[in-house]
Motif scaffolding. Structure first.
Motif, PDB file in Angstrom:
ATOM      1  N   UNK A 153      -0.393   2.708   7.119  1.00  0.00           N
ATOM      2  CA  UNK A 153       0.065   4.080   7.028  1.00  0.00           C
ATOM      3  C   UNK A 153      -0.484   4.783   8.262  1.00  0.00           C
ATOM      4  N   UNK A 154       0.391   5.484   8.988  1.00  0.00           N
ATOM      5  CA  UNK A 154      -0.072   6.267  10.131  1.00  0.00           C
ATOM      6  C   UNK A 154       0.276   7.731   9.903  1.00  0.00           C
ATOM      7  N   UNK A 155      -0.628   8.591  10.324  1.00  0.00           N
ATOM      8  CA  UNK A 155      -0.414  10.028  10.231  1.00  0.00           C
ATOM      9  C   UNK A 155      -0.719  10.603  11.603  1.00  0.00           C
ATOM     10  N   UNK A 156       0.312  11.079  12.292  1.00  0.00           N
ATOM     11  CA  UNK A 156       0.156  11.642  13.628  1.00  0.00           C
ATOM     12  C   UNK A 156       0.038  13.157  13.505  1.00  0.00           C
ATOM     13  N   UNK A 157      -1.157  13.671  13.783  1.00  0.00           N
ATOM     14  CA  UNK A 157      -1.420  15.104  13.680  1.00  0.00           C
ATOM     15  C   UNK A 157      -1.103  15.840  14.972  1.00  0.00           C
ATOM     16  N   UNK A 158      -0.690  15.109  16.001  1.00  0.00           N
ATOM     17  CA  UNK A 158      -0.325  15.728  17.270  1.00  0.00           C
ATOM     18  C   UNK A 158      -1.510  15.938  18.191  1.00  0.00           C
ATOM     19  N   UNK A 174       3.272  13.846  11.160  1.00  0.00           N
ATOM     20  CA  UNK A 174       4.311  12.853  10.893  1.00  0.00           C
ATOM     21  C   UNK A 174       3.651  11.675  10.186  1.00  0.00           C
ATOM     22  N   UNK A 175       4.080  11.418   8.946  1.00  0.00           N
ATOM     23  CA  UNK A 175       3.510  10.339   8.132  1.00  0.00           C
ATOM     24  C   UNK A 175       4.502   9.189   8.106  1.00  0.00           C
ATOM     25  N   UNK A 176       4.007   7.991   8.422  1.00  0.00           N
ATOM     26  CA  UNK A 176       4.858   6.799   8.402  1.00  0.00           C
ATOM     27  C   UNK A 176       4.165   5.683   7.630  1.00  0.00           C
ATOM     28  N   UNK A 177       4.959   4.902   6.940  1.00  0.00           N
ATOM     29  CA  UNK A 177       4.459   3.696   6.288  1.00  0.00           C
ATOM     30  C   UNK A 177       5.130   2.518   6.970  1.00  0.00           C
ATOM     31  N   UNK A 178       4.331   1.557   7.411  1.00  0.00           N
ATOM     32  CA  UNK A 178       4.827   0.415   8.168  1.00  0.00           C
ATOM     33  C   UNK A 178       4.541  -0.869   7.392  1.00  0.00           C
ATOM     34  N   UNK A 179       5.573  -1.669   7.187  1.00  0.00           N
ATOM     35  CA  UNK A 179       5.447  -2.981   6.547  1.00  0.00           C
ATOM     36  C   UNK A 179       5.894  -4.021   7.562  1.00  0.00           C
ATOM     37  N   UNK A 233       0.850  -1.159   0.000  1.00  0.00           N
ATOM     38  CA  UNK A 233       0.000   0.000   0.000  1.00  0.00           C
ATOM     39  C   UNK A 233       0.903   1.231   0.000  1.00  0.00           C
ATOM     40  N   UNK A 234       0.559   2.191  -0.826  1.00  0.00           N
ATOM     41  CA  UNK A 234       1.367   3.412  -0.958  1.00  0.00           C
ATOM     42  C   UNK A 234       0.700   4.576  -0.234  1.00  0.00           C
ATOM     43  N   UNK A 235       1.527   5.472   0.288  1.00  0.00           N
ATOM     44  CA  UNK A 235       1.029   6.678   0.946  1.00  0.00           C
ATOM     45  C   UNK A 235       0.391   7.569  -0.119  1.00  0.00           C
ATOM     46  N   UNK A 236      -0.871   7.985   0.072  1.00  0.00           N
ATOM     47  CA  UNK A 236      -1.519   8.854  -0.911  1.00  0.00           C
ATOM     48  C   UNK A 236      -0.746  10.155  -1.098  1.00  0.00           C
ATOM     49  N   UNK A 283      -6.495  -0.885   0.916  1.00  0.00           N
ATOM     50  CA  UNK A 283      -6.857  -0.466   2.273  1.00  0.00           C
ATOM     51  C   UNK A 283      -8.174  -1.119   2.678  1.00  0.00           C
ATOM     52  N   UNK A 284      -8.212  -1.639   3.896  1.00  0.00           N
ATOM     53  CA  UNK A 284      -9.432  -2.281   4.374  1.00  0.00           C
ATOM     54  C   UNK A 284      -9.988  -1.621   5.626  1.00  0.00           C
TER      55      UNK A 284
END
Length: 79
Positions: free
Chosen positions: A28-33, A16-21, A1-4, A65-66
């Protein structure tokens, strides 16, 4: 899965955008604080709409994505 693209290119300047395999699974996680603790999401067809207290943006749901969740200012998209 790719980050949009919208998550990579400017809509999340202070996030903070992270892609985890891991073991064949992808997330994909996006931490907005902490200021985005009251963030909400809505999914319409293949579009995810993210609303925080001071902004709104949307992006296409990545292929594969599910599940899309939000908790404590962290958006998680998983397979």
């Amino acid at each position: 899965m790719r980050v949009p693209k919208q998550l990579r290119d400017g809509h999340t300047d202070d996030a903070v955008v992270r892609q985890i395999e891991d073991d064949g699974a992808s997330a994909i996680t996006v931490d907005f604080g902490p200021d985005a603790a009251d963030m909400s999401i809505d999914i319409i067809d293949d579009t995810v709409i993210v609303v925080t207290s001071d902004r709104q943006f949307e992006f296409d749901l990545p292929a594969g994505a599910s599940d899309v969740t939000v908790k404590n200012g962290v958006l998680t998209i998983s397979e």
